[in-house]
Design an enzyme around this catalytic site. Structure first.
Site, mmCIF file in Angstrom:
data_model
loop_
_atom_site.group_PDB
_atom_site.id
_atom_site.type_symbol
_atom_site.label_atom_id
_atom_site.label_comp_id
_atom_site.label_asym_id
_atom_site.label_seq_id
_atom_site.Cartn_x
_atom_site.Cartn_y
_atom_site.Cartn_z
ATOM 1 N N LYS A 13 0.837 -1.210 0.000
ATOM 2 C CA LYS A 13 0.000 0.000 0.000
ATOM 3 C C LYS A 13 0.868 1.255 0.000
ATOM 4 O O LYS A 13 0.687 2.152 -0.820
ATOM 5 C CB LYS A 13 -0.941 0.015 1.223
ATOM 6 C CG LYS A 13 -1.857 -1.198 1.310
ATOM 7 C CD LYS A 13 -2.767 -1.154 2.539
ATOM 8 C CE LYS A 13 -2.049 -1.217 3.868
ATOM 9 N NZ LYS A 13 -1.388 -2.497 4.156
ATOM 10 N N ARG A 88 -9.885 0.236 8.484
ATOM 11 C CA ARG A 88 -9.360 -1.089 8.787
ATOM 12 C C ARG A 88 -10.354 -1.941 9.564
ATOM 13 O O ARG A 88 -10.056 -3.091 9.879
ATOM 14 C CB ARG A 88 -8.148 -0.875 9.676
ATOM 15 C CG ARG A 88 -6.883 -1.478 9.174
ATOM 16 C CD ARG A 88 -5.876 -1.118 10.231
ATOM 17 N NE ARG A 88 -4.654 -1.808 10.113
ATOM 18 C CZ ARG A 88 -3.607 -1.337 9.448
ATOM 19 N NH1 ARG A 88 -3.675 -0.218 8.774
ATOM 20 N NH2 ARG A 88 -2.499 -2.003 9.459
ATOM 21 N N ARG A 123 12.153 -5.118 4.565
ATOM 22 C CA ARG A 123 11.702 -3.732 4.390
ATOM 23 C C ARG A 123 12.627 -2.747 5.113
ATOM 24 O O ARG A 123 13.080 -2.986 6.224
ATOM 25 C CB ARG A 123 10.280 -3.567 4.938
ATOM 26 C CG ARG A 123 9.873 -2.095 4.994
ATOM 27 C CD ARG A 123 8.406 -1.887 5.037
ATOM 28 N NE ARG A 123 7.765 -2.489 6.195
ATOM 29 C CZ ARG A 123 6.447 -2.502 6.360
ATOM 30 N NH1 ARG A 123 5.655 -1.976 5.449
ATOM 31 N NH2 ARG A 123 5.937 -3.080 7.427
ATOM 32 N N ARG A 156 11.306 -1.053 10.729
ATOM 33 C CA ARG A 156 10.191 -0.757 11.634
ATOM 34 C C ARG A 156 10.180 -1.730 12.802
ATOM 35 O O ARG A 156 10.466 -2.906 12.639
ATOM 36 C CB ARG A 156 8.868 -0.842 10.861
ATOM 37 C CG ARG A 156 8.426 0.504 10.340
ATOM 38 C CD ARG A 156 7.271 0.420 9.386
ATOM 39 N NE ARG A 156 6.102 -0.323 9.868
ATOM 40 C CZ ARG A 156 4.962 -0.401 9.191
ATOM 41 N NH1 ARG A 156 4.838 0.233 8.036
ATOM 42 N NH2 ARG A 156 3.952 -1.083 9.662
ATOM 43 N N ARG A 167 -0.050 -9.445 13.000
ATOM 44 C CA ARG A 167 -0.707 -8.415 12.174
ATOM 45 C C ARG A 167 -1.503 -9.053 11.035
ATOM 46 O O ARG A 167 -2.587 -8.589 10.691
ATOM 47 C CB ARG A 167 0.342 -7.438 11.625
ATOM 48 C CG ARG A 167 0.863 -6.483 12.714
ATOM 49 C CD ARG A 167 2.158 -5.822 12.326
ATOM 50 N NE ARG A 167 2.038 -5.028 11.124
ATOM 51 C CZ ARG A 167 3.064 -4.698 10.343
ATOM 52 N NH1 ARG A 167 4.279 -5.114 10.652
ATOM 53 N NH2 ARG A 167 2.867 -3.967 9.283
HETATM 54 P P1 AP5 Z 1 4.788 -1.592 1.887
HETATM 55 O O1 AP5 Z 1 4.472 -0.741 0.710
HETATM 56 O O2 AP5 Z 1 5.501 -0.991 3.040
HETATM 57 O O3 AP5 Z 1 3.477 -2.373 2.381
HETATM 58 P P2 AP5 Z 1 2.215 -1.828 3.155
HETATM 59 O O4 AP5 Z 1 1.024 -2.471 2.531
HETATM 60 O O5 AP5 Z 1 2.228 -0.351 3.247
HETATM 61 O O6 AP5 Z 1 2.494 -2.532 4.549
HETATM 62 P P3 AP5 Z 1 2.415 -1.980 6.029
HETATM 63 O O7 AP5 Z 1 3.177 -2.953 6.893
HETATM 64 O O8 AP5 Z 1 2.796 -0.552 6.117
HETATM 65 O O9 AP5 Z 1 0.911 -2.142 6.288
HETATM 66 P P4 AP5 Z 1 0.187 -2.197 7.610
HETATM 67 O O10 AP5 Z 1 -1.177 -2.037 7.113
HETATM 68 O O11 AP5 Z 1 0.421 -3.388 8.460
HETATM 69 O O12 AP5 Z 1 0.876 -1.036 8.478
HETATM 70 P P5 AP5 Z 1 0.417 0.419 8.842
HETATM 71 O O13 AP5 Z 1 1.582 1.298 8.811
HETATM 72 O O14 AP5 Z 1 -0.801 0.781 8.087
HETATM 73 O O15 AP5 Z 1 5.621 -2.857 1.330
HETATM 74 C C1 AP5 Z 1 6.139 -3.859 2.207
HETATM 75 C C2 AP5 Z 1 7.504 -4.329 1.699
HETATM 76 O O16 AP5 Z 1 7.324 -5.028 0.465
HETATM 77 C C3 AP5 Z 1 8.491 -3.187 1.392
HETATM 78 O O17 AP5 Z 1 9.783 -3.576 1.762
HETATM 79 C C4 AP5 Z 1 8.371 -2.992 -0.130
HETATM 80 O O18 AP5 Z 1 9.563 -2.476 -0.678
HETATM 81 C C5 AP5 Z 1 8.089 -4.415 -0.593
HETATM 82 N N1 AP5 Z 1 7.253 -4.448 -1.795
HETATM 83 C C6 AP5 Z 1 6.227 -3.609 -2.121
HETATM 84 N N2 AP5 Z 1 5.679 -3.960 -3.307
HETATM 85 C C7 AP5 Z 1 6.381 -5.060 -3.740
HETATM 86 C C8 AP5 Z 1 6.278 -5.895 -4.909
HETATM 87 N N3 AP5 Z 1 5.359 -5.657 -5.851
HETATM 88 N N4 AP5 Z 1 7.134 -6.938 -5.000
HETATM 89 C C9 AP5 Z 1 8.069 -7.182 -4.028
HETATM 90 N N5 AP5 Z 1 8.206 -6.414 -2.908
HETATM 91 C C10 AP5 Z 1 7.372 -5.371 -2.761
HETATM 92 O O19 AP5 Z 1 -0.039 0.215 10.353
HETATM 93 C C11 AP5 Z 1 0.883 -0.087 11.387
HETATM 94 C C12 AP5 Z 1 0.146 -0.261 12.702
HETATM 95 O O20 AP5 Z 1 -0.516 0.961 13.059
HETATM 96 C C13 AP5 Z 1 -0.983 -1.306 12.701
HETATM 97 O O21 AP5 Z 1 -0.482 -2.600 12.950
HETATM 98 C C14 AP5 Z 1 -1.894 -0.781 13.814
HETATM 99 O O22 AP5 Z 1 -1.381 -1.111 15.072
HETATM 100 C C15 AP5 Z 1 -1.797 0.722 13.619
HETATM 101 N N6 AP5 Z 1 -2.824 1.255 12.699
HETATM 102 C C16 AP5 Z 1 -2.598 1.850 11.492
HETATM 103 N N7 AP5 Z 1 -3.742 2.203 10.902
HETATM 104 C C17 AP5 Z 1 -4.731 1.815 11.746
HETATM 105 C C18 AP5 Z 1 -6.144 1.888 11.673
HETATM 106 N N8 AP5 Z 1 -6.778 2.427 10.621
HETATM 107 N N9 AP5 Z 1 -6.863 1.387 12.722
HETATM 108 C C19 AP5 Z 1 -6.239 0.838 13.795
HETATM 109 N N10 AP5 Z 1 -4.907 0.737 13.910
HETATM 110 C C20 AP5 Z 1 -4.147 1.216 12.900
HETATM 111 ZN ZN ZN Z 2 2.390 1.022 4.842
#
Ligand code: AP5
Ligand code: ZN
Length: 207
Positions: A13, A88, A123, A156, A167
């Site tokens: 994402k 989410r 990552r 991270r 997660r």
């Molecule tokens: P990346 O682009 O970083 O993936 P992402 O989908 O953004 O993954 P996140 O881990 O950020 O998602 P998340 O939803 O768990 O975390 P968030 O920050 O929202 O890509 C991942 C890796 O893959 C990278 O190394 C990239 O280079 C690689 N990659 C990308 N595309 C690729 C491809 N095509 N091929 C190969 N490799 C590739 O949330 C974190 C925490 O915050 C949550 O756990 C929760 O505690 C809290 N939180 C956040 N939002 C909420 C909410 N709305 N409600 C409640 N709690 C929340």
């Molecule tokens: Zn992300």
């Protein structure tokens, strides 16, 4: 353009958001990035959120909904926005619907669980901008450094294997229901219903 990027942790994402926000000139609203900024700033919210995030759980709906509603009042959201990692849960999605927050497209990025663990372990992120790399799949030009600023990249805290597994489980338990939620809404033909697209997230980033 008003978009939601839906997908498991590590689906890509944040990676795709970097390109989409440039193309459409819209802000990326990543609740994860907002929470990480609060953790770094050491605010009360940050201190509370850190425990939940490190355990792989979800921060409470009330807090998240409040954060996003405040963010949407800022002038840069007037021409659109890109939600990354939000909504989410059903209550978060309902809150946006009730507040009349318009959505043109819901884009689901689909990646199997098996691929996620390897993505997370490699990552690296630039904390100030949220720019994301992977040591193997999307390496920076200079090892360990951000392409734009040259600043240090970090791992991270929630990318440890046990936390990633938790997660993923939370995604399947609480977020995946939104696939059905938005699909049904899209198919309802109601005025203001978004369009829904499922995209394979396993190809190259550019694809
Ligand atoms: P990346 O682009 O970083 O993936 P992402 O989908 O953004 O993954 P996140 O881990 O950020 O998602 P998340 O939803 O768990 O975390 P968030 O920050 O929202 O890509 C991942 C890796 O893959 C990278 O190394 C990239 O280079 C690689 N990659 C990308 N595309 C690729 C491809 N095509 N091929 C190969 N490799 C590739 O949330 C974190 C925490 O915050 C949550 O756990 C929760 O505690 C809290 N939180 C956040 N939002 C909420 C909410 N709305 N409600 C409640 N709690 C929340
Ligand atoms: Zn992300």
């Amino acid at each position: 353009m008003r978009l939601i990027l839906l997908g498991a942790p590590g689906a890509g994402k944040g990676t795709q958001a970097t390109y989409i926000k440039e193309k459409y000139g819209i802000p990326q609203i990543s609740t994860g990035d907002m929470l990480r900024a609060a953790v770094k700033a050491g605010t009360e919210l940050g201190l509370a959120a850190k425990k939940v995030m490190d355990a792989g759980g979800l921060v409470s709906d009330d807090i998240i909904i409040g954060l996003v509603k405040d963010r949407l009042k800022e002038p840069d959201c007037a021409n659109g926005y890109l939600f990354d990692g939000f909504p989410r849960t059903i209550p978060q999605a309902d809150a946006m619907k009730e507040a009349g927050v318009a959505i043109d497209y819901v884009l689901e990025i689909d990646v199997p669980d098996e691929a996620i663990i390897e993505r997370m372990s490699g990552r690296r992120v630039h904390p100030a901008s949220g720019r994301t790399y992977h040591v193997k799949f999307n390496p920076p030009k200079v090892e360990g450094k951000d392409d734009v600023t040259g600043e240090e990249l970090i791992q991270r805290d929630d990318d440890k294997e046990d936390t990633v597994k938790k997660r993923l489980q939370v995604y399947h338990d609480q977020t995946e229901v939104l696939v059905d939620y938005y699909n049904k809404w899209a198919q309802s033909g109601q005025p203001g219903a978004p369009k829904y697209r499922k995209i394979a997230g396993v190809g190259p980033v550019e694809a």
